[in-house]
Design an enzyme around this catalytic site. Sequence first.
Site, PDB file in Angstrom:
ATOM      1  N   SER A 173      95.144  27.266  60.898  1.00  0.00           N
ATOM      2  CA  SER A 173      96.157  26.663  61.751  1.00  0.00           C
ATOM      3  C   SER A 173      96.858  25.487  61.056  1.00  0.00           C
ATOM      4  CB  SER A 173      95.542  26.265  63.087  1.00  0.00           C
ATOM      5  OG  SER A 173      96.536  26.065  64.053  1.00  0.00           O
ATOM      6  N   ASP A 268     100.599  35.458  67.556  1.00  0.00           N
ATOM      7  CA  ASP A 268      99.738  34.284  67.418  1.00  0.00           C
ATOM      8  C   ASP A 268      99.660  33.562  68.773  1.00  0.00           C
ATOM      9  OD1 ASP A 268      99.180  31.383  66.937  1.00  0.00           O
ATOM     10  OD2 ASP A 268      98.985  32.080  64.864  1.00  0.00           O
ATOM     11  N   HIS A 335      94.327  33.500  67.260  1.00  0.00           N
ATOM     12  CA  HIS A 335      94.724  32.365  66.438  1.00  0.00           C
ATOM     13  C   HIS A 335      93.522  31.942  65.622  1.00  0.00           C
ATOM     14  CE1 HIS A 335      97.162  28.925  65.318  1.00  0.00           C
ATOM     15  NE2 HIS A 335      96.158  28.108  65.638  1.00  0.00           N
TER      16      HIS A 335
END
Length: 395
Positions: A173, A268, A335
Amino acid sequence: MLYANFYTWAYALILLILLKAEANFVDITYVESAIPKGAVCLDGSPPAYHLSPGFGSGVNNWLVHLEGGGWCNNITTCLARKNTRLGSSGQMAKQLAFSGILSNTQSFNPDFYNWNKVKVRYCDGSSFTGDVERVDPATNLHYRGARVWLAVMEELLARGMSKAENALLSGCSAGGLASILHCDSFRNLLPASAKVKCLSDAGYFINVKDISGAEHIKAFYNDVVTTHGSAKNLPLCTSMIEPGMCFFPQYMAQEIESPLFILNAAYDSWQIKNILVPTVADRHGSWHNCKLDIKLCSSAQLQIMQEFRLEFLNAVNGLGTPSSRGLFINSCYAHCQSEMQETWLLPNSPMLDKIPIAEAVGDWFYNRSAFQKIDCPYPCDSTCHNISLQDNSEA
């Protein structure tokens, strides 16, 4: 088929139980030497990392994984992080369990299990790019992410990384974005003879308007860069591009010279929640259930998400297709997929062309075969683990 699926899931469950029993808990290390350099977390505490030493044939191989956790874009949001693990090493867990790409069990992580594995904790709120000298005594906020990056790298080099034969910079991320932004500088820190590559997991954030038509994420990233003084640490930006645009890999990743692998879900879940449908654009909460579970989306909402996927794929296409680039773009609602054993490598893990993520990344790193695969649209992929983070603020 029903029985086959049952036994696959049962086997995976048994493996997970065994994995938890063998969990590798790794102690935290504080980089006290960073304090005199001003390389500190938002609250002024020292940076930190967790190191699991390599063994056997992996003693000179290094996997450096950058933690994620979103960003702060102004004094208010940075103050909100300051006294949490995302702003203070004093609030971080003293031990972390390493799994997925960080696992030291060969059957769970065959290509990297015996490497030196480092998880660099994230406490600056700028993907390790900020550097503002002045500290306002009223807030005591330190915007020093770029200094933190250098201080941690210097310590790891002193602990043996300077002798690396193979090295992989990865991140999830906001850490995945950082692994792109710092990819070439990481390469330049290591011996010229070393094989050095970078992996971005869920770090390919795209510049797209939200459902109300507002450029929410673009404005947000501009504020992050301004608040943290990041512009001077974004060398891939040119005078033709606003510094905040460099947080979108579609505008700068093609300039990365080092080999780069993009691992990302086309749907996502963080980007759907915070870029496509931020709370400010969904005041009546009509997307609430959809954002929690893609199976609860209406046909109209799914159509908007399909359009998001096409914009995402268009942004990824800007990378080009040199053999040094790896792609694993699946059609899951997820994610970050490299740190969780369930998604990294188990019998029921996500696959593209029957190849799980761990195998695709390993093949690419060791040049066994190239891997550039993009999944068919949702809901065609039965291997997906559709995972939604409950905390919308974390990336």
